[in-house]
Scaffold this motif. Structure first.
Motif, PDB file in Angstrom:
ATOM      1  N   UNK A 192     -83.632 146.709  26.082  1.00  0.00           N
ATOM      2  CA  UNK A 192     -84.744 147.056  26.976  1.00  0.00           C
ATOM      3  C   UNK A 192     -85.214 148.478  26.683  1.00  0.00           C
ATOM      4  N   UNK A 193     -86.454 148.765  27.040  1.00  0.00           N
ATOM      5  CA  UNK A 193     -86.965 150.133  26.952  1.00  0.00           C
ATOM      6  C   UNK A 193     -87.853 150.372  28.171  1.00  0.00           C
ATOM      7  N   UNK A 194     -87.622 151.464  28.858  1.00  0.00           N
ATOM      8  CA  UNK A 194     -88.425 151.777  30.048  1.00  0.00           C
ATOM      9  C   UNK A 194     -89.842 152.128  29.601  1.00  0.00           C
ATOM     10  N   UNK A 195     -90.848 151.557  30.275  1.00  0.00           N
ATOM     11  CA  UNK A 195     -92.209 151.659  29.757  1.00  0.00           C
ATOM     12  C   UNK A 195     -93.247 151.992  30.831  1.00  0.00           C
ATOM     13  N   UNK A 196     -93.270 153.260  31.253  1.00  0.00           N
ATOM     14  CA  UNK A 196     -94.431 153.674  32.053  1.00  0.00           C
ATOM     15  C   UNK A 196     -95.645 153.636  31.123  1.00  0.00           C
ATOM     16  N   UNK A 210     -81.270 154.303  29.087  1.00  0.00           N
ATOM     17  CA  UNK A 210     -82.160 153.452  28.287  1.00  0.00           C
ATOM     18  C   UNK A 210     -83.293 154.292  27.700  1.00  0.00           C
ATOM     19  N   UNK A 211     -83.790 153.894  26.528  1.00  0.00           N
ATOM     20  CA  UNK A 211     -84.934 154.616  25.961  1.00  0.00           C
ATOM     21  C   UNK A 211     -86.209 154.429  26.802  1.00  0.00           C
ATOM     22  N   UNK A 212     -87.173 155.279  26.509  1.00  0.00           N
ATOM     23  CA  UNK A 212     -88.453 155.310  27.240  1.00  0.00           C
ATOM     24  C   UNK A 212     -89.571 155.287  26.213  1.00  0.00           C
ATOM     25  N   UNK A 213     -90.656 154.590  26.521  1.00  0.00           N
ATOM     26  CA  UNK A 213     -91.842 154.702  25.659  1.00  0.00           C
ATOM     27  C   UNK A 213     -93.085 154.838  26.532  1.00  0.00           C
ATOM     28  N   UNK A 214     -94.029 155.622  26.053  1.00  0.00           N
ATOM     29  CA  UNK A 214     -95.299 155.775  26.757  1.00  0.00           C
ATOM     30  C   UNK A 214     -96.345 156.309  25.779  1.00  0.00           C
ATOM     31  N   UNK A 215     -97.549 156.496  26.284  1.00  0.00           N
ATOM     32  CA  UNK A 215     -98.648 157.057  25.485  1.00  0.00           C
ATOM     33  C   UNK A 215     -98.879 158.510  25.888  1.00  0.00           C
ATOM     34  N   UNK A 216     -99.368 159.312  24.945  1.00  0.00           N
ATOM     35  CA  UNK A 216     -99.719 160.686  25.296  1.00  0.00           C
ATOM     36  C   UNK A 216    -100.911 161.178  24.477  1.00  0.00           C
ATOM     37  N   UNK A 217    -101.790 161.870  25.138  1.00  0.00           N
ATOM     38  CA  UNK A 217    -102.835 162.664  24.491  1.00  0.00           C
ATOM     39  C   UNK A 217    -103.544 161.913  23.364  1.00  0.00           C
ATOM     40  N   UNK A 218    -104.119 160.761  23.742  1.00  0.00           N
ATOM     41  CA  UNK A 218    -104.756 159.900  22.756  1.00  0.00           C
ATOM     42  C   UNK A 218    -106.260 160.177  22.668  1.00  0.00           C
ATOM     43  N   UNK A 219    -106.860 160.415  23.844  1.00  0.00           N
ATOM     44  CA  UNK A 219    -108.320 160.378  23.902  1.00  0.00           C
ATOM     45  C   UNK A 219    -108.805 161.449  24.873  1.00  0.00           C
TER      46      UNK A 219
END
Lengths: 468, 468
Positions: free
Chosen positions: B213-217, B240-249
């Motif tokens: 699993x990966x925590x996904x805000x 657990x690992x985490x994934x998210x988006x940053x500073x895209x647009x």
């Protein structure tokens, strides 16, 4: 390869109606005569209706014509026009390291081109280049060859026999910008060699119906003023088309300024030698001034946009929207092997992406749409090679240069959808079955490749087909 | 799919030795045990020598181990690691028009993701997505799924059964940035749903040996502060690992500023909720300030570079060289379908090209080499998913996640070279036979595709093979 015969094409047809509009016809029929010319386009037509109506009216006899049917989800699309490609650089596709134009020429390009003096090597390279580009749907290519007359003539022979519409340019390059081992000895020798290739092509295709010579001063830094003057005169005498490079790289710009200090700008260099005409294809055109754009427009010269190359060797971004807004005719070029790919589908994908890099500068209007890049690859390219009356779209009177595009079975058409691994091999694009036609075309443009180009015709002849 | 068994791999092996150096071993042998772990790597080895020396020493018994030989010109390469990919967006690959992030989410993305509440649709989409990415050599993927627990669990089941190493993230998104029809009802419900997927994955792969699993805000604008606080706490509890988006647009940056007016910058938003850790994967990272880069470095957070996506939806250019120079761990992500392609090979090609667009700004040092992008796609990605001890290269003790790369027959090996049209179908890359190994790899990177990925293994299991 099949001979040309009368052909009936049935199914869906997509082509560019205008710069920003695709036209999609379903249940249509296109009738092509034994000269490869489209003689009728009809809606609401299937094979039986065609046999009941137009076929007898036109006097076509059963067994004397071929029938090609696009299956559900497949469509016919005009062949692509590559307005700028270097056939002898084909083995170098993908090999450029971190180089930029001038060092790239010396390190990778001149050595490879020079080696094609060997005719058996040229045979191997050109044969594969023509077949590979056809497999990508390139029905017309404007080729740069090398300085060698026999190898250049061989390229023309191969295009004619394999069946690709082509412009064949023997490279003219007599200045000491090129290495001793790979350059024309003198302007006179360059002109004589050029005339020898013109003469050969005239002997194999007297009306230039498929293969035509094109005058090819490589680019200003590699040509003496005397050579360019002679080429300008030869153009006036023969009305043959011209192709060259312009304003690709900042180092090149400085070199042109140094070599032609008295001439206002790069575009004016070609103009001053009578090489800037309505039959001139200018490749790259990245760093043009407003004055240069105005002069190109006035002379009705054409531009070949080569996005893969411009990004790969860090040349810059061509301002396509600005050129279009100025009413200049633009097509796409692979510029292989400055561009890494022999595929125009890859070039149009990169044209979209590069236009977004231009837009990152702040002007959203510069973004090119899928419709626009498809136009550049077909009708736009046709204008660039001055064949807009013959190719670029599906219109009565034009010749049948076309590709059949397909995607294998749609996933949701299948039973189950867990055992479809084999179908994956047929197409890199996954169609689920719910896509609109616009979506199908977008998916083709972004993820499609030669596996989706099921068959290719030039002038009515079947010249490539994926074996089943 | 084959079960895991002891395997002996023979032939040429290429992997990244460091960021800018490839290591190529010929006539080598890699011995993989029944757990998929590399137990020995030997030079100057063929099958007979292996049978005479190491095989008896290790106690391997004839018939109990498989032998895979790379033919001349083929080579084994580490499997690619996709550090950022949205499985439910797979059917939209290539469909994005001229949109940018925030309108793209509303127009294309949320409707598609929302529709995967339907489990039979999710089965069809996820099954194809996993098989397709494996066919492109993606042996590890960090997936965003949807908000739906059953569909997310299904994605985990499919990865485990088909055999792809994967991180599976149920999307957390409870703010009103998302449509009523597609968002978590409350922070509590989001956490409960997340725990349900963690529990499911723990039941099917208790040690997370293949699927984790990966925590996904999803990204800061789609999450309430309460939800992010809870996710930060869950990370502390579970590691657990985490994934998210940053500073895209740039529009997204403004939205973050508006939503979190009291927090210094975007990176600090995640940090303030304890979501910026050594186990956090930040996708995009385009418009970061120097302070943000320093904070990311301090927290040892990782970055997923997604060049296809950043260009397609006009987000901007990630400054990879700057991030590398700061010692930040970076991998590549397809970000499909913000990126149009499910292929990491396409992502690394675009990483090269985008680096040249950055260089057009004036700094030649920003250009990425082939070696560097291959590193990002393998060892770099392994660091990003915190599996650098297990995958990313061919080292004793690592697991065998690998692809066999081949190009069909070399052209000049053939008799004649005029009848090789059939061989063209096998590979989009034309090898003439005179290429150096560096050239072969460059040609693969720029013109290769899934046709060149002849076979794929994960953890020693053969999970994809091109049918002959």
């Amino acid at each position: 390869m099949s001979p040309t015969k009368k052909s009936l094409f049935l199914g869906s047809f997509v082509h560019c109606k205008s710069l920003d509009e695709l036209e999609t016809r379903h249940d249509a029929a296109v009738f092509v005569d034994e000269h490869g010319v489209i003689v009728a386009i009809e809606q609401d037509m299937d094979l039986q209706r065609a046999k009941d109506t137009l076929i007898p009216q036109m006097g076509w006899v059963e067994g004397e014509y071929a029938v090609h049917m696009a299956k559900k989800g497949e469509f016919f699309f005009p062949g692509f026009i590559d307005t700028h490609i270097h056939a002898p650089q084909f083995p170098n596709a993908g090999i450029f390291g971190k180089s930029t134009l001038l060092d790239w020429l010396l390190k990778y390009t001149f050595p490879m081109e020079s080696s094609l003096a060997n005719l058996s090597k040229a045979q191997m390279v050109y044969n594969r280049c023509v077949k590979r580009t056809l497999s990508h749907g390139t029905t017309t290519a404007s080729y740069y060859a090398t300085i060698h007359v026999p190898a250049t003539n061989l390229l023309a022979d191969l295009c004619l026999s394999i069946g690709q519409r082509a412009f064949i340019g023997r490279c003219c390059m007599d200045s000491d910008m090129s290495p001793d081992t790979y350059r024309d000895e003198s302007p006179q020798q360059a002109i004589e060699a050029t005339k020898a290739t013109i003469s050969h092509i005239s002997s194999i295709d007297p009306s230039y119906s498929l293969v035509s010579p094109i005058l090819t001063p490589r680019f200003a830094p590699s040509c003496s003023s005397e050579l360019m003057t002679s080429l300008g005169a030869l153009h006036k005498e023969t009305d043959l088309p011209i192709q060259t490079h312009i304003s690709e790289n900042v180092g090149e710009l400085a070199l042109v300024k140094q070599l032609f200090p008295d001439i206002k700008d790069y575009t004016s260099v070609y103009d001053s030698f009578s090489l800037l005409t309505r039959k001139t294809i200018l490749a790259h055109a990245i760093h043009l001034s407003d004055d240069e754009i105005a002069l190109i427009k006035e002379r009705k010269a054409k531009i070949s946009h080569c996005p893969c190359s411009n990004s790969s060797i860090t040349s810059g971004t061509c301002k396509v929207r600005q050129l279009l807004d100025n009413g200049i005719d633009i097509g796409l070029g692979t510029d292989m092997s400055g561009g890494y790919s022999p595929s125009i589908l890859e070039a149009l994908r990169q044209a979209v992406l590069v236009s977004r890099h231009v837009a990152m500068g702040g002007d959203d209007n510069t973004k090119l749409s899928i419709e626009e890049v498809l136009y550049l690859a077909t009708r736009g390219g046709a204008k660039v090679v001055n064949l807009e009356d013959k190719i670029g779209g599906f219109d009565v009177g034009k010749e049948w240069d076309a590709q059949l595009i397909g995607f294998g079975a749609d996933i949701s058409d299948e039973e189950g959808a867990t055992d479809e691994i084999n179908q994956m091999d047929e197409s890199p694009v996954d169609m689920f079955g719910w896509e609109t036609w616009d979506d199908r075309i977008a998916k083709w443009v972004y993820n499609g490749d030669d596996r989706n180009t099921l068959a290719v015709w030039v002038k009515g002849r079947l010249v490539h087909e994926i074996r089943k």
